[in-house]
Design an enzyme around this catalytic site. Structure first.
Site: not given
Ligand code: GRF
Length: 191
Positions: A11, A95, A111
């Site tokens: 997160g 989803i 992403h």
């Molecule tokens: C990020 O690198 C995002 O691009 C991908 O998942 C990761 C999430 O990281 N979809 P975090 O849980 O917000 O640290």
């Protein structure tokens, strides 16, 4: 603009959004709830730190997609929250159309690649192994095509000769932490 964040992992992006909100940098956006599909996801702790409600919601019965009973639970919960924007920040689950239809045009995803390059899992590792010299991150609207919806904004990251996968990943996350709150703030201004 009422924002609900969905995540599965540490997160760090949710933390960046909440920090932006605390700093007054989220314009008219307000995070009203954090939802995780894993009971021990680190993302839940950020809610407590920033005084925003955070909850685990059971996504069963499927492991990699949100469909069936779990999908209905998510739809009912998010509808009751009167969410104007649903932010997928590391939500590691596909989803499905019912959820997308219910919240049409209100779901965005982060992403870790410059889409349309390197969709799917491990965008950072894919770019690294391919040897690209520039990568970056993308925020896009979520449609039924995984990582295929309209692009809202992107940020670039240069891979230097002395970068390792670890330092490249750090640069990528730093770029994400700038881009995602900025996009949310901009969307809230248009809202
Ligand atoms: C990020 O690198 C995002 O691009 C991908 O998942 C990761 C999430 O990281 N979809 P975090 O849980 O917000 O640290």
């Amino acid at each position: 603009m009422r924002v609900v964040i969905l995540g599965s992992g540490t997160g760090s992006n949710a933390e960046a959004i909440l920090q932006a909100q605390r700093d007054g940098a989220l314009a008219a956006a307000e995070v009203v709830q954090i939802i995780a599909d894993k009971p021990d996801a680190g993302i839940l702790a950020h809610g407590e730190t920033f005084g925003v409600p955070a909850q685990y919601l059971d996504p069963a019965p499927f492991k990699t997609k949100l469909e069936g009973v779990g999908e209905d639970l998510y739809i009912d919960t998010i509808t009751a929250l009167r969410a104007d924007l649903i932010v997928l920040a590391g939500f590691m689950r596909v989803i499905k159309p019912k959820f997308i239809r219910t919240f049409a045009g209100k779901i965005i995803n982060l992403h870790p690649s410059l889409l349309p390059s390197f969709p799917g899992l491990d965008g950072i590792g894919q770019a690294w192994r391919r040897g690209v010299k520039v990568s970056g991150c993308t925020v896009h609207y979520v449609t039924a095509e995984v990582d295929g919806g309209p692009i809202i904004d992107q940020a670039t990251v240069r891979i230097a000769p002395d970068d390792t996968l670890v330092t490249f990943a750090e640069k990528m996350h730093a770029a994400e932490h700038e881009l995602l709150p900025a996009v949310i703030a901009r969307l809230s201004e248009r809202y």
